[in-house]
Design a protein around this motif. Structure first.
Motif, mmCIF file in Angstrom:
data_model
loop_
_atom_site.group_PDB
_atom_site.id
_atom_site.type_symbol
_atom_site.label_atom_id
_atom_site.label_comp_id
_atom_site.label_asym_id
_atom_site.label_seq_id
_atom_site.Cartn_x
_atom_site.Cartn_y
_atom_site.Cartn_z
ATOM 1 N N PRO A 73 0.721 -1.280 0.088
ATOM 2 C CA PRO A 73 -0.165 0.010 0.110
ATOM 3 C C PRO A 73 0.841 1.169 -0.117
ATOM 4 N N GLU A 74 2.112 1.257 0.731
ATOM 5 C CA GLU A 74 2.660 2.635 0.655
ATOM 6 C C GLU A 74 3.225 2.839 -0.609
ATOM 7 N N ASP A 75 4.073 2.054 -1.257
ATOM 8 C CA ASP A 75 4.390 2.282 -2.665
ATOM 9 C C ASP A 75 3.457 2.442 -3.646
ATOM 10 N N TRP A 76 2.306 2.125 -3.418
ATOM 11 C CA TRP A 76 1.093 2.084 -4.257
ATOM 12 C C TRP A 76 0.621 3.598 -4.161
ATOM 13 N N VAL A 77 0.565 4.097 -3.014
ATOM 14 C CA VAL A 77 -0.063 5.433 -2.911
ATOM 15 C C VAL A 77 0.880 6.527 -3.799
ATOM 16 N N LYS A 78 2.271 6.174 -3.682
ATOM 17 C CA LYS A 78 3.234 7.213 -4.116
ATOM 18 C C LYS A 78 3.183 6.766 -5.757
#
Length: 692
Positions: A73-78
């Protein structure tokens, strides 16, 4: 004649002869001579494979394999934040929610259970879209759906597809906004003439830093603004749907506007890889798209909201076949799973041809009922019977009486082009090195193409035959004839129709003068033509190749510059060529100019039937130049006069024309002569541009 003599005195004695031979003696030579054409041999073996399609398809295949979505999720948001920003930049998408909608209603039709309003509303400052608004009887608030007609000839009210959606949705309790796509329906060049919005017309938006895809997304976002503003619409339950080009718009709108809660793109989702060297519209182009994403990335942007894709087994468009859609779904699905909404992405496959058929509409109604009304299971729902209306009842404006605010592509390109040229011509000092760098970026020349190997074949009809294999996996066919004296140098000839388009007189005169001759057929021309391009070419020359190069982060003109550079390097290294001139017609002449403007190894240039400006004009034919001519953001950078000034070379333009092929003469030509001269002075570059 006096002017030419004075011009020649500027140069050294050795240069005078070469310049006068290469530039002066071939004015007005355009006609073909079959005896000469027949004597020019081919270079490649007969029945060879489609080099160009193979190369570009392979590049696209590699791109597909390297584009992977984040698995946390963290990388997806970026990733999604950066992807949206890049899409806005590449498409020229404009988002302006504060702009007044200024809805203009011109008519209303009461149907059984619903009514239809004919409206226009503001999408950009002073720019209006035409649409039909279907409203169920009752107070509401109702869920709403925006429908995008795609390529149906009559757009929003076409009886073959789009009109069905409005009636069906209204009878099922949805407010429906059916909007004419930019350049289609009532937004065509001539009101009432339902022409195609793509090919060179739609591609002309690229030259002013816009794109047809960007305009459509902007319009449709404003459509969501309109629906959200209506008191009888539930703004939390808005859907989007369309088929083919309209399905493509559905995907982009849902990806870029989070107010779209559920989407149903029909016969449109495939892979960006499959778009390369296939038949698609310029409205479906994301410039440089495959350099940073695949279609799975766009579908994933819709998560956690809902999307159902409908594809057809009998579709005539390879890019939209179920297999291609399933490849994209398999790569987007992990993002939906990661967000805990796996059930929000699905697809259905129908044994149908390309279109938005009753089976699709029933699947759409069931999907929207589940996600916009919170009822049912999402399975297909029987649609109610409805009556189609004649187009005159759904017209926003009577034929020939359209409001001027409904701008056409031609009007917008002409107006915006004049604004950009005015700003460019009134600019102060220019940094030549910086403008060269910017031009290379516009041409998408990211790396130099080097000569890898020169394949020499048996000479035929007095011509040496070579296929130049390049570091970027191309084969460039050339015919070579050595000069009688090395000091006379070479004339490199390139014709957009291939060697068969080269005039007999030109070849004969060069031979008489003892000049060396090199005939090169650039990608997409002559022997370098793609058979796939020819098979797909039903609307515009180099239509397929132009879009494919842009998907891969390149341009045809940029590739031609690189190819000409390989040819000049070959002549310098293998034949110690002391002087190199280029004679090119139309876009080939422009490519030669850009080679010189970016520091290429060329001494002087002849450009035949070339445009003096990229300013849009509709006085001639939009098909005069091929799709190769268009360059994203070129008029934002400058114009042809700036490129000529940067070259510092001697340039002769024979039969100068406008972008629609109209001959430029008289006062107009005098104005351009002044412009080209001033640009040389401003850049402090040598050389001169002469017009005939």
């Amino acid at each position: 004649m006096k002017k030419l003599i004075l011009l020649c005195l500027i140069f050294s004695i050795g240069h005078v002869y070469a310049y006068s031979a290469s530039l002066t003696n071939f004015n007005g030579i355009h006609k073909n001579n079959n005896s000469v054409v027949d004597s020019l041999p081919d270079v490649f073996a007969k029945n060879h494979a489609d080099f160009l399609e193979s190369k570009l398809r392979n590049e696209a295949i590699i791109k597909f394999g390297t584009h992977q979505l984040p698995d946390n999720p963290e990388d997806w948001v970026k990733y999604r934040t950066n992807l949206r920003k890049t899409i806005i930049q590449k498409t020229g998408l404009v988002v302006n929610h504060s702009l007044p909608l200024d809805i203009k209603e011109t008519g209303s039709i009461q149907m059984k259970g619903y009514r239809i309003k004919n409206i226009a509303f503001q999408t950009r400052p002073g720019v209006y879209a035409t649409a039909n608004l279907y409203i169920p009887d009752g107070k509401g608030p109702f869920p709403a759906v925006i429908t995008m007609p795609g390529h149906w000839r009559k757009a929003k009210f076409d009886p073959e597809g789009p009109q069905h959606l409005g009636h069906s949705l209204a009878l099922d309790g949805y407010v429906c906004l059916s909007i004419d796509p930019w350049g289609s329906g009532e937004r065509t060049t001539v009101h009432g003439a339902f022409d195609y919005h793509g090919t060179s017309l739609g591609a002309s938006l690229l030259n002013v830093g816009e794109s047809l895809a960007g305009f459509q997304i902007s319009d449709n976002i404003r459509g969501i603004d309109l629906l959200s503003s209506l008191p009888y619409v539930d703004p939390k339950n808005i859907g989007a749907t369309g088929a083919s080009g309209g399905g493509n718009q559905t995907m982009w709108l849902a990806a870029m506007d989070e107010r779209v809660k559920a989407a149903v793109p029909v016969v449109s989702v495939g892979t960006f890889e499959s778009y390369v060297m296939r038949s698609n519209c310029i409205c479906e182009l994301l410039p440089d798209g495959l350099t940073f994403t695949e279609e799975a990335g766009i579908i994933a942007l819709i998560a956690p909201r809902a999307i159902m894709m409908c594809n057809h087994k009998q579709d005539s468009a390879p890019a939209f076949l179920p297999f291609e859609m399933q490849r994209t779904v398999s790569n987007a699905l992990p993002v939906f799973k990661m967000l805990g909404v796996e059930k929000n992405i699905t697809y259905q496959v129908f044994d149908k041809t390309h279109g938005y058929w009753p089976e699709n509409r029933e699947a759409m109604l069931g999907w929207f009922d589940l996600h916009l009304k919170g009822i049912g299971t999402g399975m297909p729902k029987k649609e109610s019977a409805f009556e189609l209306l004649p187009e005159e009842k759904l017209l926003v404006y009577p034929i020939g009486k359209r409001n001027p605010g409904v701008q056409t592509t031609a009007e917008f390109c002409e107006k915006r082009g004049k604004e950009l040229r005015t700003a460019f011509l009134s600019s102060g000092n220019l940094d030549a090195l910086e403008k060269q760098k910017e031009l290379r970026a516009i041409l998408r020349i990211n790396e130099r193409s080097e000569l890898k190997k020169a394949h020499q074949f048996a000479s035929l009809s007095g011509w040496d035959r070579f296929a130049l294999e390049t570091s970027d996996n191309k084969l460039i066919p050339i015919l070579h004839l050595a000069p009688s004296d090395p000091k006379l140098g070479y004339m490199i000839i390139s014709n957009t129709s291939g060697k068969k388009g080269i005039s007999a007189e030109l070849i004969s005169e060069l031979k008489r003068k003892g000049r060396g001759i090199v005939i090169v057929e650039l990608s997409g021309t002559g022997e370098s033509t793609s058979s796939k391009e020819i098979a797909n070419n039903k609307s515009m020359v180099l239509h397929t190749l132009s879009r494919s190069e842009l998907w891969l982060g390149k341009t045809i003109l940029g590739e031609w510059v690189k190819e000409l550079n390989v040819v000049t390097d070959f002549l310098k290294s293998n034949y110690k060529a002391q002087k190199l001139s280029i004679d090119g017609n139309k876009e080939a002449g422009i490519a030669a100019l850009f080679l010189a403007a970016t520091g290429g190894n060329v001494d002087d240039i002849i450009m035949r039937d070339a445009p003096l400006s990229y300013q849009f004009d509709s006085g001639g034919s939009l098909d005069f130049f091929s799709m190769a001519i268009h360059l994203p953001g070129f008029l934002n950078w400058g114009d042809v006069s700036l490129a000529a000034g940067l070259s510092g070379k001697q340039i002769r333009i024979v039969n100068p024309v406008s972008m629609s092929g109209q001959k430029i003469s008289g006062n107009s030509l005098n104005e351009y002569q002044t412009e080209f001269a001033k640009m040389r002075t401003k850049l402090k570059r040598q050389g001169e541009t002469v017009f005939n």
